[in-house]
Design an enzyme around this catalytic site. Sequence first.
Site, PDB file in Angstrom:
ATOM      1  N   GLY A   1       1.016  -1.532   0.554  1.00  0.00           N
ATOM      2  CA  GLY A   1      -0.118   0.057   0.086  1.00  0.00           C
ATOM      3  C   GLY A   1       0.721   1.305  -0.081  1.00  0.00           C
ATOM      4  O   GLY A   1       2.350   1.168  -0.013  1.00  0.00           O
TER       5      GLY A   1
ATOM      6  N   GLN B   1       2.838  10.011   2.312  1.00  0.00           N
ATOM      7  CA  GLN B   1       4.354   9.389   1.770  1.00  0.00           C
ATOM      8  C   GLN B   1       4.809   9.896   0.702  1.00  0.00           C
ATOM      9  O   GLN B   1       5.793   9.607   0.656  1.00  0.00           O
ATOM     10  CB  GLN B   1       3.843   7.743   1.734  1.00  0.00           C
ATOM     11  CG  GLN B   1       3.322   7.206   3.142  1.00  0.00           C
ATOM     12  CD  GLN B   1       3.285   5.571   3.290  1.00  0.00           C
ATOM     13  OE1 GLN B   1       2.528   4.216   2.382  1.00  0.00           O
ATOM     14  NE2 GLN B   1       4.401   4.718   3.440  1.00  0.00           N
TER      15      GLN B   1
ATOM     16  N   CYS C   1       6.139   0.166   7.486  1.00  0.00           N
ATOM     17  CA  CYS C   1       5.611   0.486   7.275  1.00  0.00           C
ATOM     18  C   CYS C   1       6.595   1.708   6.064  1.00  0.00           C
ATOM     19  O   CYS C   1       7.202   1.786   6.487  1.00  0.00           O
ATOM     20  CB  CYS C   1       5.761   2.136   7.537  1.00  0.00           C
ATOM     21  SG  CYS C   1       4.431   3.979   7.047  1.00  0.00           S
ATOM     22  N   LEU C   2       6.393   2.095   4.650  1.00  0.00           N
ATOM     23  CA  LEU C   2       7.505   2.615   4.057  1.00  0.00           C
ATOM     24  C   LEU C   2       8.224   3.860   4.807  1.00  0.00           C
ATOM     25  O   LEU C   2       9.315   4.375   3.610  1.00  0.00           O
ATOM     26  CB  LEU C   2       7.029   2.587   2.373  1.00  0.00           C
ATOM     27  CG  LEU C   2       6.552   1.293   2.261  1.00  0.00           C
ATOM     28  CD1 LEU C   2       6.101   1.549   0.369  1.00  0.00           C
ATOM     29  CD2 LEU C   2       7.710   0.105   1.433  1.00  0.00           C
TER      30      LEU C   2
ATOM     31  N   HIS D   1      -3.962   0.807   7.572  1.00  0.00           N
ATOM     32  CA  HIS D   1      -3.058   1.968   7.586  1.00  0.00           C
ATOM     33  C   HIS D   1      -2.771   2.278   7.179  1.00  0.00           C
ATOM     34  O   HIS D   1      -2.186   4.498   7.861  1.00  0.00           O
ATOM     35  CB  HIS D   1      -2.018   0.715   6.920  1.00  0.00           C
ATOM     36  CG  HIS D   1      -0.644   1.234   7.515  1.00  0.00           C
ATOM     37  ND1 HIS D   1       0.117   0.515   8.006  1.00  0.00           N
ATOM     38  CD2 HIS D   1       0.617   1.606   6.211  1.00  0.00           C
ATOM     39  CE1 HIS D   1       1.145   0.930   8.101  1.00  0.00           C
ATOM     40  NE2 HIS D   1       1.469   2.036   7.214  1.00  0.00           N
ATOM     41  N   GLU D   2      -3.888   2.331   5.923  1.00  0.00           N
ATOM     42  CA  GLU D   2      -3.393   3.664   4.399  1.00  0.00           C
ATOM     43  C   GLU D   2      -4.206   5.189   5.206  1.00  0.00           C
ATOM     44  O   GLU D   2      -3.550   6.413   4.432  1.00  0.00           O
ATOM     45  CB  GLU D   2      -3.180   3.509   3.593  1.00  0.00           C
ATOM     46  CG  GLU D   2      -3.302   1.906   2.385  1.00  0.00           C
ATOM     47  CD  GLU D   2      -1.597   2.755   2.758  1.00  0.00           C
ATOM     48  OE1 GLU D   2      -1.167   3.367   3.045  1.00  0.00           O
ATOM     49  OE2 GLU D   2      -0.607   0.920   3.280  1.00  0.00           O
TER      50      GLU D   2
ATOM     51  N   HIS E   1      -3.300   7.365   7.404  1.00  0.00           N
ATOM     52  CA  HIS E   1      -2.095   7.654   7.097  1.00  0.00           C
ATOM     53  C   HIS E   1      -2.657   9.180   6.569  1.00  0.00           C
ATOM     54  O   HIS E   1      -2.131  10.415   6.583  1.00  0.00           O
ATOM     55  CB  HIS E   1      -1.145   7.763   6.242  1.00  0.00           C
ATOM     56  CG  HIS E   1      -0.476   6.443   5.866  1.00  0.00           C
ATOM     57  ND1 HIS E   1       1.158   7.305   6.487  1.00  0.00           N
ATOM     58  CD2 HIS E   1       0.126   5.469   5.402  1.00  0.00           C
ATOM     59  CE1 HIS E   1       1.950   6.117   6.536  1.00  0.00           C
ATOM     60  NE2 HIS E   1       1.422   4.799   6.045  1.00  0.00           N
TER      61      HIS E   1
HETATM   62  O1  GNR Z   1       3.884  -2.553   2.268  1.00  0.00           O
HETATM   63  C1  GNR Z   1       3.324  -2.879   3.350  1.00  0.00           C
HETATM   64  N1  GNR Z   1       3.255  -3.443   4.399  1.00  0.00           N
HETATM   65  C2  GNR Z   1       2.642  -3.475   4.878  1.00  0.00           C
HETATM   66  C3  GNR Z   1       2.220  -5.031   5.772  1.00  0.00           C
HETATM   67  C4  GNR Z   1       1.843  -4.779   7.428  1.00  0.00           C
HETATM   68  C5  GNR Z   1       0.838  -3.737   7.799  1.00  0.00           C
HETATM   69  C6  GNR Z   1       0.525  -2.615   6.741  1.00  0.00           C
HETATM   70  C7  GNR Z   1       1.502  -2.885   5.112  1.00  0.00           C
HETATM   71  S1  GNR Z   1       1.393  -1.039   4.848  1.00  0.00           S
HETATM   72  C8  GNR Z   1       2.777  -0.735   4.386  1.00  0.00           C
HETATM   73  C9  GNR Z   1       3.608  -0.427   2.716  1.00  0.00           C
HETATM   74  C10 GNR Z   1       3.059   1.044   3.875  1.00  0.00           C
HETATM   75  O2  GNR Z   1       3.728   1.784   4.640  1.00  0.00           O
HETATM   76  N2  GNR Z   1       1.598   1.808   3.619  1.00  0.00           N
HETATM   77  O3  GNR Z   1       1.183   3.053   4.113  1.00  0.00           O
HETATM   78 NI    NI Z   2       2.630   2.895   5.903  1.00  0.00          NI
END
Ligand code: GNR
Ligand code: NI
Length: 172
Positions: free
Chosen positions: A46, A51, A94-95, A136-137, A140
Amino acid sequence: MSLLPILLHPDPRLKKLCVPVQSVDAETRKLADSMIETMYDAPGVGLAAPQVASDARIFVMDCTDSESDNQPLVLINPEIISVSEELNTYSEGCLSLPDLFEDVERPKQVRMSFLDIDGKQHNELFDGLWATCAQHELDHLNGVLFIDHLSRMKRSMMTKKMVKLKKELALS
Ligand code: GNR
Ligand code: NI
């Protein structure tokens, strides 16, 4: 399409409330395309607009495990309609905090409404990793990171590691 640099925590742009997209136009599509390319390149499941230093309420995701039939979803102005009572724990990453993982508990399923890249309204139920990722997204877009769901001690440990990493990256 172009690869966009991914902001690293701590960054004030990751803490801002994003603003709704007024019209799904060519500019929106250009941003979404670049976000999809950036997500696959990273790689991640995601990616949310803040980001990549945009404050639009947009995120992209693709939690399919096969590399061949990629089905990226673009969610514009996403809203939570309902969540399951049942919870699920995932080791989240998270990236914007590369290589740092921690368990986060969230509703196992989530129903979201959103606009797609054609401006068409959708209402979809997400489950498993899709549900975790979608939440999670969406976080953000509200300036919330997965570490905000952890204890103050874990959060400060991970923030310290990121400050150190960013100093090293700035020197190299
Ligand atoms: O790549 C991602 N892997 C992930 C693994 C478990 C829960 C959430 C994520 S999202 C993350 C990419 C990211 O930072 N998205 O905002
Ligand atoms: Ni993230």
